[in-house]
Enzyme design. Structure first.
Site, mmCIF file in Angstrom:
data_model
loop_
_atom_site.group_PDB
_atom_site.id
_atom_site.type_symbol
_atom_site.label_atom_id
_atom_site.label_comp_id
_atom_site.label_asym_id
_atom_site.label_seq_id
_atom_site.Cartn_x
_atom_site.Cartn_y
_atom_site.Cartn_z
ATOM 1 N N ARG A 95 0.887 -5.060 5.478
ATOM 2 C CA ARG A 95 -0.377 -5.596 4.959
ATOM 3 C C ARG A 95 -0.326 -7.107 5.111
ATOM 4 O O ARG A 95 0.774 -7.690 5.115
ATOM 5 C CB ARG A 95 -0.475 -5.212 3.479
ATOM 6 C CG ARG A 95 -1.786 -5.530 2.830
ATOM 7 C CD ARG A 95 -1.760 -5.142 1.351
ATOM 8 N NE ARG A 95 -3.063 -5.264 0.759
ATOM 9 C CZ ARG A 95 -3.299 -5.145 -0.553
ATOM 10 N NH1 ARG A 95 -2.304 -4.885 -1.375
ATOM 11 N NH2 ARG A 95 -4.514 -5.258 -1.018
ATOM 12 N N GLY B 200 -7.376 -2.803 -4.725
ATOM 13 C CA GLY B 200 -7.368 -1.957 -3.522
ATOM 14 C C GLY B 200 -8.331 -2.451 -2.451
ATOM 15 O O GLY B 200 -8.985 -1.653 -1.785
ATOM 16 N N GLY C 84 0.813 -1.219 0.000
ATOM 17 C CA GLY C 84 0.000 0.000 0.000
ATOM 18 C C GLY C 84 0.845 1.267 0.000
ATOM 19 O O GLY C 84 0.390 2.334 0.439
ATOM 20 N N THR C 85 2.046 1.150 -0.527
ATOM 21 C CA THR C 85 2.983 2.280 -0.584
ATOM 22 C C THR C 85 2.354 3.500 -1.253
ATOM 23 O O THR C 85 2.472 4.631 -0.754
ATOM 24 C CB THR C 85 4.226 1.864 -1.426
ATOM 25 O OG1 THR C 85 4.566 0.519 -1.114
ATOM 26 C CG2 THR C 85 5.388 2.789 -1.196
ATOM 27 N N TRP D 174 -0.711 4.411 -1.620
ATOM 28 C CA TRP D 174 -1.754 5.018 -0.780
ATOM 29 C C TRP D 174 -1.111 5.819 0.359
ATOM 30 O O TRP D 174 -1.490 6.970 0.618
ATOM 31 C CB TRP D 174 -2.635 3.906 -0.238
ATOM 32 C CG TRP D 174 -3.894 4.340 0.445
ATOM 33 C CD1 TRP D 174 -4.516 5.562 0.347
ATOM 34 C CD2 TRP D 174 -4.689 3.551 1.331
ATOM 35 N NE1 TRP D 174 -5.653 5.568 1.107
ATOM 36 C CE2 TRP D 174 -5.779 4.344 1.716
ATOM 37 C CE3 TRP D 174 -4.600 2.252 1.821
ATOM 38 C CZ2 TRP D 174 -6.773 3.869 2.599
ATOM 39 C CZ3 TRP D 174 -5.592 1.784 2.687
ATOM 40 C CH2 TRP D 174 -6.657 2.585 3.065
ATOM 41 N N SER E 245 -1.080 -9.463 -4.759
ATOM 42 C CA SER E 245 -0.805 -8.181 -5.414
ATOM 43 C C SER E 245 0.546 -8.235 -6.139
ATOM 44 O O SER E 245 0.682 -7.787 -7.282
ATOM 45 C CB SER E 245 -0.810 -7.075 -4.345
ATOM 46 O OG SER E 245 -0.690 -5.818 -4.930
ATOM 47 N N TYR F 182 -2.515 -1.880 6.559
ATOM 48 C CA TYR F 182 -3.431 -1.544 5.466
ATOM 49 C C TYR F 182 -4.874 -1.835 5.877
ATOM 50 O O TYR F 182 -5.782 -1.053 5.614
ATOM 51 C CB TYR F 182 -3.027 -2.396 4.265
ATOM 52 C CG TYR F 182 -3.775 -2.172 2.975
ATOM 53 C CD1 TYR F 182 -3.263 -1.336 1.989
ATOM 54 C CD2 TYR F 182 -4.973 -2.835 2.716
ATOM 55 C CE1 TYR F 182 -3.934 -1.167 0.775
ATOM 56 C CE2 TYR F 182 -5.646 -2.668 1.517
ATOM 57 C CZ TYR F 182 -5.120 -1.834 0.556
ATOM 58 O OH TYR F 182 -5.795 -1.667 -0.643
ATOM 59 N N HIS G 298 11.865 1.020 0.435
ATOM 60 C CA HIS G 298 11.456 -0.379 0.597
ATOM 61 C C HIS G 298 12.526 -1.139 1.386
ATOM 62 O O HIS G 298 12.444 -2.363 1.524
ATOM 63 C CB HIS G 298 11.306 -1.061 -0.771
ATOM 64 C CG HIS G 298 10.023 -0.750 -1.505
ATOM 65 N ND1 HIS G 298 8.817 -0.565 -0.873
ATOM 66 C CD2 HIS G 298 9.759 -0.634 -2.836
ATOM 67 C CE1 HIS G 298 7.870 -0.344 -1.776
ATOM 68 N NE2 HIS G 298 8.417 -0.370 -2.972
HETATM 69 P P1 A3P Z 1 -3.994 -4.821 -4.944
HETATM 70 O O1 A3P Z 1 -3.071 -5.395 -5.953
HETATM 71 O O2 A3P Z 1 -4.397 -5.805 -3.892
HETATM 72 O O3 A3P Z 1 -5.170 -4.161 -5.549
HETATM 73 P P2 A3P Z 1 2.025 -0.605 -3.510
HETATM 74 O O4 A3P Z 1 1.499 0.773 -3.577
HETATM 75 O O5 A3P Z 1 2.831 -0.883 -2.289
HETATM 76 O O6 A3P Z 1 2.665 -1.005 -4.777
HETATM 77 O O7 A3P Z 1 0.749 -1.552 -3.311
HETATM 78 C C1 A3P Z 1 -0.185 -1.715 -4.335
HETATM 79 C C2 A3P Z 1 -1.475 -2.176 -3.731
HETATM 80 O O8 A3P Z 1 -2.127 -1.065 -3.092
HETATM 81 C C3 A3P Z 1 -2.429 -2.672 -4.811
HETATM 82 O O9 A3P Z 1 -3.226 -3.678 -4.164
HETATM 83 C C4 A3P Z 1 -3.226 -1.412 -5.110
HETATM 84 O O10 A3P Z 1 -4.455 -1.648 -5.733
HETATM 85 C C5 A3P Z 1 -3.400 -0.839 -3.700
HETATM 86 N N1 A3P Z 1 -3.673 0.604 -3.700
HETATM 87 C C6 A3P Z 1 -3.136 1.558 -4.493
HETATM 88 N N2 A3P Z 1 -3.653 2.748 -4.202
HETATM 89 C C7 A3P Z 1 -4.540 2.565 -3.207
HETATM 90 C C8 A3P Z 1 -5.405 3.435 -2.481
HETATM 91 N N3 A3P Z 1 -5.463 4.731 -2.744
HETATM 92 N N4 A3P Z 1 -6.167 2.900 -1.513
HETATM 93 C C9 A3P Z 1 -6.128 1.583 -1.246
HETATM 94 N N5 A3P Z 1 -5.334 0.703 -1.894
HETATM 95 C C10 A3P Z 1 -4.546 1.182 -2.863
#
Ligand code: A3P
Length: 335
Positions: A160, A299, A77-78, A80, A168, A226, A138
């Site tokens: 998470r 997400g 959820g980086t 986000w 993911s 998350y 990371h």
């Molecule tokens: P999913 O693949 O389960 O949908 P990172 O940002 O660390 O690369 O993680 C990506 C994950 O965070 C993906 O999960 C993505 O959909 C989810 N994500 C990205 N933006 C988000 C947001 N604003 N709120 C919630 N989840 C989000």
């Protein structure tokens, strides 16, 4: 070669770096099993760009007491967290239609320390960033530059549950694979993940490093997950702002500023912006080009149950329990 009087030119720096690093890289355990070559360094698996940047950071980064570092394992959820922290810190700075998050992917606004600043450069100019400086990483806790651990700089770690991180990551990795390679199967990827071989894996060791640090110094390391952020966004947004050092006022609360930030940073809003539907993010001097759309998939909490068999879930949960439960760390899977 530069002398002590003459600082190295960027070209000399790059040559020194690549010479030293080639030797190091050739001495490390490697694997091509996730379609990209990964190197094991200090117990964790890295792609080349992130690894070289991490080593350069370890050697040269000097933390300031008021730095803020957002730390995650990939796919926790980086994107986000970056959006939320950026929106908290810059609230009131822009009229809504000009908010940078509407026209920039969050990774552009909060760059990776090791990837965006330190790849290809041993000593980037970080003073021009302004104050407080605001980075993401990371890197596992144990591999952070010593000056981060010694300073009062604050770290926010978002974790998470491993089931959703794995799914993911599997999707992301297949989207990122070179055209010449066939997708990695769910089963093969799962075995690798369970064996600790994944981007910045072992997953459990990554989480544990920051968990222990947060137990030791909660004023320095904030540990979030998350799932709770999904469940109680308002409560955690307030805590985030307090930890960052810019708490919301009663007036802001009354005016709906918190709700505005949550809406701005929501998956629905960010994933539907043009910049995130069609744009690309370059990291590490064009070494890596990511389609912004790949940072947004579902997400949701628990999407992994649409992919994992009961046996896979049991296996993953068993590892998680064995590795983390004795430290008081468990994951809320459903919301
Ligand atoms: P999913 O693949 O389960 O949908 P990172 O940002 O660390 O690369 O993680 C990506 C994950 O965070 C993906 O999960 C993505 O959909 C989810 N994500 C990205 N933006 C988000 C947001 N604003 N709120 C919630 N989840 C989000």
């Amino acid at each position: 070669m530069a002398t002590s009087q003459t600082p190295p030119t960027p070209q000399e720096e790059k040559e020194e770096l690549s010479h030293g690093c080639k030797e190091l890289l050739s001495s490390l355990p490697t694997t091509n099993s996730w379609q990209h070559r990964l190197y094991q360094y200090q117990g964790f698996w890295y792609s080349e760009g992130f690894l070289l940047g991490t080593i350069a950071c370890q050697r040269h980064f000097q933390a300031h007491d008021n730095d803020l570092l957002l730390a995650t394992i990939p796919k926790a959820g980086t994107t986000w967290l970056k959006a939320l922290a950026f929106a908290i810190m810059n609230r009131g700075c822009y009229p809504y239609p000009q908010h940078p998050l509407l026209s920039n992917n969050p990774h552009k606004l909060v760059p990776f320390l090791e990837m965006d600043y330190y790849t290809n450069k041993q000593t980037p100019d970080l003073e021009c960033i302004g104050s407080p400086r605001f980075f993401s990483t990371h890197a596992p806790y144990t591999s952070l530059p010593q000056s981060i651990k010694d300073s009062n700089c604050r770290i926010i770690y978002l974790c998470r549950n491993p089931r959703d991180v794995f799914i993911s990551l599997w999707h992301f990795s297949n989207k990122m694979r070179p055209e010449t390679q066939s997708p990695i199967s769910l089963e093969d990827a799962f075995d690798l993940f369970c064996a600790g071989i994944s981007w910045r894996g072992p997953f459990w060791d990554h989480v544990l490093g920051y968990w222990k640090a947060s137990l030791k110094s909660s004023e320095k390391v904030m540990f979030l997950n998350y799932e709770n952020l999904k469940r109680e966004p308002l409560v955690l947004l307030k805590r985030l702002a307090e930890f960052i050092g810019c708490p919301f006022t009663t007036e802001e609360d009354r005016e709906g500023v918190l709700h505005d930030i949550l809406r701005l940073c929501s998956f629905e809003n960010l994933s539907n912006l043009d910049v995130n539907k069609t744009g690309k993010t370059h990291m590490g001097k064009d070494q890596y080009k990511f389609e912004n759309t790949h940072f947004f998939r579902r997400g949701e909490v628990g999407d992994s149950s649409n992919y994992l068999t009961t046996q896979m879930i049991e296996r993953l949960d068993r590892i998680t329990e064995e590795k983390l439960k004795c430290y008081g760390l468990t994951f809320p899977i459903s919301i």
